[in-house]
Every structure is written in C-alpha cells, then in structure tokens.
Scaffold this motif. Structure first.
Motif, PDB file in Angstrom:
ATOM      1  N   ASP A  40      -4.085  -1.300  -3.849  1.00  0.00           N
ATOM      2  CA  ASP A  40      -4.814  -2.518  -4.199  1.00  0.00           C
ATOM      3  C   ASP A  40      -5.627  -2.336  -5.480  1.00  0.00           C
ATOM      4  O   ASP A  40      -6.853  -2.399  -5.464  1.00  0.00           O
ATOM      5  N   SER A  65     -10.026 -12.288   5.025  1.00  0.00           N
ATOM      6  CA  SER A  65      -8.809 -13.054   5.285  1.00  0.00           C
ATOM      7  C   SER A  65      -7.970 -12.356   6.354  1.00  0.00           C
ATOM      8  O   SER A  65      -7.782 -11.136   6.301  1.00  0.00           O
ATOM      9  N   PRO A  66      -7.448 -13.098   7.315  1.00  0.00           N
ATOM     10  CA  PRO A  66      -6.648 -12.489   8.377  1.00  0.00           C
ATOM     11  C   PRO A  66      -5.429 -11.724   7.861  1.00  0.00           C
ATOM     12  O   PRO A  66      -4.994 -10.754   8.476  1.00  0.00           O
ATOM     13  N   SER A  67      -4.915 -12.110   6.711  1.00  0.00           N
ATOM     14  CA  SER A  67      -3.693 -11.473   6.221  1.00  0.00           C
ATOM     15  C   SER A  67      -3.933 -10.336   5.217  1.00  0.00           C
ATOM     16  O   SER A  67      -3.019  -9.568   4.929  1.00  0.00           O
ATOM     17  N   TYR A  68      -5.141 -10.214   4.684  1.00  0.00           N
ATOM     18  CA  TYR A  68      -5.383  -9.242   3.612  1.00  0.00           C
ATOM     19  C   TYR A  68      -4.980  -7.825   4.002  1.00  0.00           C
ATOM     20  O   TYR A  68      -4.150  -7.197   3.338  1.00  0.00           O
ATOM     21  N   HIS A  89      -3.277  -6.681   6.514  1.00  0.00           N
ATOM     22  CA  HIS A  89      -1.877  -6.573   6.941  1.00  0.00           C
ATOM     23  C   HIS A  89      -0.944  -6.565   5.732  1.00  0.00           C
ATOM     24  O   HIS A  89      -0.050  -5.715   5.631  1.00  0.00           O
ATOM     25  N   ASN A  90      -1.147  -7.490   4.807  1.00  0.00           N
ATOM     26  CA  ASN A  90      -0.254  -7.604   3.654  1.00  0.00           C
ATOM     27  C   ASN A  90      -0.410  -6.465   2.656  1.00  0.00           C
ATOM     28  O   ASN A  90       0.582  -5.951   2.134  1.00  0.00           O
ATOM     29  N   ASN A 129      -0.139  -2.865   4.929  1.00  0.00           N
ATOM     30  CA  ASN A 129       0.873  -2.836   5.987  1.00  0.00           C
ATOM     31  C   ASN A 129       0.283  -2.510   7.350  1.00  0.00           C
ATOM     32  O   ASN A 129       0.910  -1.842   8.173  1.00  0.00           O
ATOM     33  N   GLY A 130      -0.941  -2.948   7.578  1.00  0.00           N
ATOM     34  CA  GLY A 130      -1.589  -2.758   8.869  1.00  0.00           C
ATOM     35  C   GLY A 130      -2.003  -1.327   9.167  1.00  0.00           C
ATOM     36  O   GLY A 130      -2.357  -1.017  10.298  1.00  0.00           O
ATOM     37  N   TRP A 152      -8.057   1.080   2.919  1.00  0.00           N
ATOM     38  CA  TRP A 152      -8.368   0.149   4.023  1.00  0.00           C
ATOM     39  C   TRP A 152      -9.792   0.423   4.494  1.00  0.00           C
ATOM     40  O   TRP A 152     -10.598  -0.488   4.649  1.00  0.00           O
TER      41      TRP A 152
END
Length: 126
Positions: free
Chosen positions: A54, A93-96, A98-99, A102-103, A110
């Motif tokens: 990121d 954001s719920p997807s940040y 994960h996207n 990759n979780g 992370w």
C-alpha cells in the motif's frame, strides 16, 4: 493545548509515522509523472519494488501528517480533523484490508494501519 492536539502529539502521530516506512519513496511519488529519477533513485526504487502492498496509503498518511501538523500550528483544529477523517474513512472501509492485504491480518502493513485506524477513531471521539 487541546485534548485533540495532546492525543495527536503523544499517541496518534507516532502511529501515523509508523505507517510511513519509506519517506524517500513518498518524496519521489510526490515529484509528479514528468519527473525522471536519477540513477541512485532508480536503484532505490528497484530495491523496494514489491516490498509494500500500500504505497499510495503510505503517501496519503504522510500527507495527513503534514496537513495535521500545519493545521495545528495555525490553530485550525477543524482542518486537522478533516484530514484525519479522510484517512480514517479509508482505513475503516469494510473492503480496505481485504482488498489491499488479501485479508492477511499478520501483515505488518495491516498491523500498522489497523493501529492507526484505532488511534484516529480515538482522536476523532476525544
């Protein structure tokens, strides 16, 4: 010193700085698309290629730090809050996660960003 600036100075700024592990990369990213890196910079860029997931987040967090510091120096806490809210919205954001990661909750990026998200939440609700 306000509660906001105290929490920023003693807790959250450190969390944000921990997310900006490559200030040289952030500086190069800010040079614009027309900038041609010199040989040393090209070697540096090769050496970190693929190391981070990121880099844009790193750049935005670095910019947030700068904006907050300037806003607080000018006694414009509302502007600091705006800069923080923008980064918090992405990190929350719920997807940040994960996207981008990759979780993988064990990823160091992370972990630093999750800690920053929690610190920003605390700061916004102080």
């Amino acid at each position: 010193m306000t509660t906001f600036s105290k929490i920023w100075d003693t807790e959250v700024k450190k969390l944000a700085e921990a997310c900006v592990t490559e200030p040289k990369l952030v500086r190069l990213m800010s040079m614009g698309e027309d900038y041609e890196p010199n040989e040393e910079e090209k070697e540096y860029l090769k050496s970190i290629d693929g190391k981070y997931k990121d880099i844009y987040g790193m750049s935005h967090i670095s910019d947030m730090i700068r904006q907050v510091e300037h806003a607080l120096a000018d006694a414009r806490e509302a502007m600091a809050e705006l800069a923080i809210a923008q980064v918090y919205d992405v990190l929350n954001s719920p997807s940040y996660f994960h996207n981008v990661f990759n979780g993988n909750e064990n990823d160091e990026e992370w972990k630093t960003r999750a800690a920053l998200r929690d610190g920003l939440y605390k700061l916004m609700h102080a």
